[in-house]
Structures are given as structure tokens and as C-alpha cells.
Design an enzyme around this catalytic site. Structure first.
Site, PDB file in Angstrom:
ATOM      1  CG  HIS A  35      -4.525   7.471  13.306  1.00  0.00           C
ATOM      2  ND1 HIS A  35      -5.862   7.716  13.521  1.00  0.00           N
ATOM      3  CD2 HIS A  35      -3.994   7.171  14.520  1.00  0.00           C
ATOM      4  CE1 HIS A  35      -6.143   7.563  14.815  1.00  0.00           C
ATOM      5  NE2 HIS A  35      -5.027   7.232  15.436  1.00  0.00           N
TER       6      HIS A  35
ATOM      7  CG  ASP B  36      -5.771   5.058   8.508  1.00  0.00           C
ATOM      8  OD1 ASP B  36      -5.767   6.183   9.025  1.00  0.00           O
ATOM      9  OD2 ASP B  36      -4.997   4.727   7.598  1.00  0.00           O
TER      10      ASP B  36
ATOM     11  CG  HIS C  29      -5.692   4.266  -0.075  1.00  0.00           C
ATOM     12  ND1 HIS C  29      -4.409   3.755  -0.069  1.00  0.00           N
ATOM     13  CD2 HIS C  29      -5.801   5.029   1.050  1.00  0.00           C
ATOM     14  CE1 HIS C  29      -3.774   4.206   0.995  1.00  0.00           C
ATOM     15  NE2 HIS C  29      -4.586   4.970   1.686  1.00  0.00           N
TER      16      HIS C  29
END
Length: 286
Positions: free
Chosen positions: A42, A167, A19
Site C-alpha cells: 500500500h 500498511d 518507518h
């Protein structure tokens, strides 16, 4: 994999790396007024309750983002890292953790386009509940669809500018193969798109991981010898430790890496590691 639920792992060391890199890429895209498109293959639920029993069961957030926020002085860190920390704290003070769709929704502008994909039946319902268009938010599409297929079908975007976050859980052997095949296919037809791939660091999967990364970077290098590629890794356990956990760290591979992302991320990784890394146990001398 339809059994995977990210709430068990939300806010762990892998999320911190993923992130922060995502935060930087979005901020970089926002420097130009022209609209862009973002794909999240995802997506998960988008927002997580850190007091949920599943989160408390694993304590991964407690060893990850909570430990980072509670035991750190950020005054000496870069402005982009401090901005990321302030962003995350707006959620953790409410015992929440923002997944990538929430980060994307909050940072993107009204002229931008956000495409989210999720297959898990419960996660897709949570995603629809958590991620809704609001005034000032980007235009959002939520697809109950295979993320690999969605990305290949919907790229390149009409905006030309944009980025991708990939991811998968990597709990299926095919994820390593699908990641390489999908990224090379998408990069071939959308050469200027920023493509981010999160990957786990697993001792028993080293050959699969390195093979996947080599296939992607070799292809990208042949397409454009001058392409900027960042491969960033956060290891929170030393590989020499006797009782190495299944996931000892993670990485982010970025094609068309924005300016300064490599140096900003490496400095942040060093700091994060100093706070949350598990120190090797030293044997007592007799």
C-alpha cells in the site's frame, strides 16, 4: 480504500514507528551482499510536502515528526536510531517527509528488487512521479494493482531473501481479514521472508485487531515454533483518557524479526513516547 490519501497523516506518530522499524529491517538485509526483494503493498505517494494544505490542516506531522526533531537530544540514543533521525532530517529540512517507498528506494542497493503497489488513481500518479530508478537505486516495479493480490501472486521471490511492508488504511472492515489471510498464505510458501504489518490502535476495534494478530502469530508459531516475532506498540494517548482520539497509537507486527530489532525498537519507542505522547489532563482539585 480509494478515498484515503496519506498526505493528511504523513509524519504522524504512526509513521515514526512504522518507518523506524522499516529502516532497521532494510539495514539488516543490507548486511549481506546477496540481493533481496522488497514488497510494499500500500505504497501511497512515496514523498510528501509538509507545507501542503492537507498536511497543515491536520497538523499531524507537527505533533509527530516535527515535534520529535525539534524537541529532542538524541546523543544518548542508539546508533541505529540516530541514523534514522539523520535520514529523516535530510527531508524535513526541505519541508518534505519520506513515505515508505522513498525509504526503501534510498536504502536498497542496485542488486535488489523493489515492488510497489497502489490503487488510488492520484496516489499512483504521484508515486510514479516521485519514485524513479536512478543510478545505484534498486530495480523498481510500480503496480497499479490490489496490494493483497500482488503480494500473493508474486511471492516467493526468485531472490529468496526479502521482506514485505503491509500498511492498509483499515478504513474497510475487510482489511483486518485480508491482512490475516494474506500473511498466512504468503508465510506458508515463503517461510523465511520478513513480513511487517502496521496496524492502528483503535479503542472501538480492539477485538478485530487482537483477532487479526492472534491468527497470524498462531499460524506462524505452528509453522515454526522457533520463529522470531516482534509486536511493537507506540501509544501516544492513555486509553483511560476521556476524549480518546480515533487513533491513540499503532503497532508493528514483524515475522522473522531481525536480531536486535525488538530491543532497539522498544528503547526507541520509550524515547519517542517521552517526547510526543499527549499527557493526560489532570482535573483541578477544589
Amino acid at each position: 480504500m480509494l478515498s484515503y490519501q496519506h498526505v493528511f497523516h504523513a509524519g504522524n506518530h504512526a509513521d515514526i514507528l512504522k518507518h523506524f522499524v522499516l529502516f532497521q529491517v532494510l539495514q539488516s538485509l543490507n548486511k549481506k551482499e546477496k540481493a533481496y526483494t522488497f514488497y510494499d503493498t500500500h505504497s501511497g505517494s512515496g514523498l510528501y510536502d509538509l507545507l501542503d494544505g492537507r498536511s497543515l490542516k491536520t497538523s499531524e506531522a507537527g505533533k509527530g515528526i516535527v515535534q520529535l526533531l525539534n524537541n529532542s537530544d538524541f546523543s544518548s540514543q542508539s546508533q541505529i536510531f540516530k541514523d534514522y533521525i539523520n535520514f529523516i532530517q535530510n527531508y524535513t529540512k526541505k519541508n518534505l517527509y519520506p513515505g515508505s517507498p522513498e525509504v526503501e528506494k534510498k536504502l536498497m542497493r542496485s542488486q535488489d528488487f523493489l515492488l510497489l503497489s497502489e490503487l488510488h488513481p492520484q496516489e499512483i500518479e504521484n508515486l510514479k512521479k516521485n519514485i524513479k530508478m536512478q543510478q545505484g537505486s534498486p530495480k523498481i516495479e510500480i503496480h497499479n494493482r490490489n496490494g493483497w493480490e500482488m503480494l500473493k501472486a508474486l511471492t516467493p521471490p526468485a531472490t529468496k531473501r526479502g521482506a514485505v511492508l503491509i500498511d492498509p488504511s483499515y478504513e474497510e472492515n475487510a482489511d483486518y481479514i485480508d491482512a490475516a489471510k494474506t500473511i498466512t498464505a504468503v508465510h506458508k510458501k515463503w517461510s523465511n521472508g520478513i513480513i511487517m504489518l502496521w496496524y492502528p490502535l483503535l479503542a472501538h476495534r480492539e477485538s478485530d485487531i487482537e483477532g487479526m494478530i492472534n491468527e497470524i502469530t498462531s499460524f506462524a508459531g505452528k509453522q515454526n515454533p522457533h520463529i522470531e516475532i516482534s509486536d511493537l506498540r507506540l501509544c501516544v494517548y492513555g486509553k483511560e483518557e476521556k476524549d480518546l482520539p480515533r487513533l491513540y497509537g499503532s503497532g508493528m507486527l514483524v515475522l522473522n524479526s531481525p536480531w536486535h530489532l525488538q530491543e532497539e525498537s522498544k528503547a526507541a519507542i520509550s524515547f519517542i513516547k517521552s517526547v510526543i505522547a499527549v499527557q493526560p489532563q489532570k482535573e483541578d482539585k477544589v
